[in-house]
Design an enzyme around this catalytic site. Sequence first.
Site, PDB file in Angstrom:
ATOM      1  N   LYS A   1     110.270 -11.176 -21.255  1.00  0.00           N
ATOM      2  CA  LYS A   1     109.318 -10.396 -20.470  1.00  0.00           C
ATOM      3  C   LYS A   1     109.943  -9.930 -19.163  1.00  0.00           C
ATOM      4  CE  LYS A   1     105.246 -12.642 -22.423  1.00  0.00           C
ATOM      5  NZ  LYS A   1     104.003 -13.410 -22.165  1.00  0.00           N
TER       6      LYS A   1
ATOM      7  N   ASP B   1     118.062 -19.168 -22.661  1.00  0.00           N
ATOM      8  CA  ASP B   1     116.720 -18.631 -22.886  1.00  0.00           C
ATOM      9  C   ASP B   1     116.713 -17.154 -22.491  1.00  0.00           C
ATOM     10  OD1 ASP B   1     113.973 -17.955 -22.795  1.00  0.00           O
ATOM     11  OD2 ASP B   1     113.441 -20.037 -22.335  1.00  0.00           O
TER      12      ASP B   1
END
Length: 217
Positions: free
Chosen positions: A123, A119
């Site tokens: 951000k 993943d």
Amino acid sequence: MRVRHKPWAADFIKAHPEIIIPDPEKCKGNWKELFENNNPLHIEVGSGKGQFITGMALQNPEINYLGIELFDSVIVKAAEKVMEAGSPKNVRLLLVNGAELEKYFEKNEVSRIYLNFSDPWPKTRHAKRRLTHENFLKLYEAVLVDNGEIHFKTDNRGLFEYSLVSMSHYGMKLNYVSLDLHAEMPEDNIMTEYEEKFSSKGQPIYRLEAQFQTKQS
């Protein structure tokens, strides 16, 4: 990854302790006894549906492999993949959190760690969740042999660039860097399910091999 709940997963896992190891913390320091040999141990953190770890085990019978996966509904697919391959004796699966490797491995038990299509956590405030963040590198170093390696693949350019910087700042040696793995396509490359999907769409696959450096006293 979107995980679909499989109500039968728990029963499947209990029925196949020969593939999905129950109570893996009891194996800490004793993985050679479980595999019944002294071969090197390689682990994949985030093994998904198991195509990579199964393919590696078949390709390299002289190496022991452990696929680590957090979700029971995913690890059952990996177990099915292992079974379809004839359940090679040099591959097992762990239903555990990859952020807790020290619960399951002693220092010098692991020779190599694979990180495949992790993943990206794009951000900035989520940077510590990236599997190549300094905190994870410390964790990997704590279970790897001296000069142990991390092999990393992703389709995410931002995560790849971040990982190069993170590993370099940590003092790791970059032994191999590719900005388009499939343009080179090493003969021994085993593709993950994600890799097949992204490469079929023309998406470049980024890959690196990085090595920890023994600290001098």
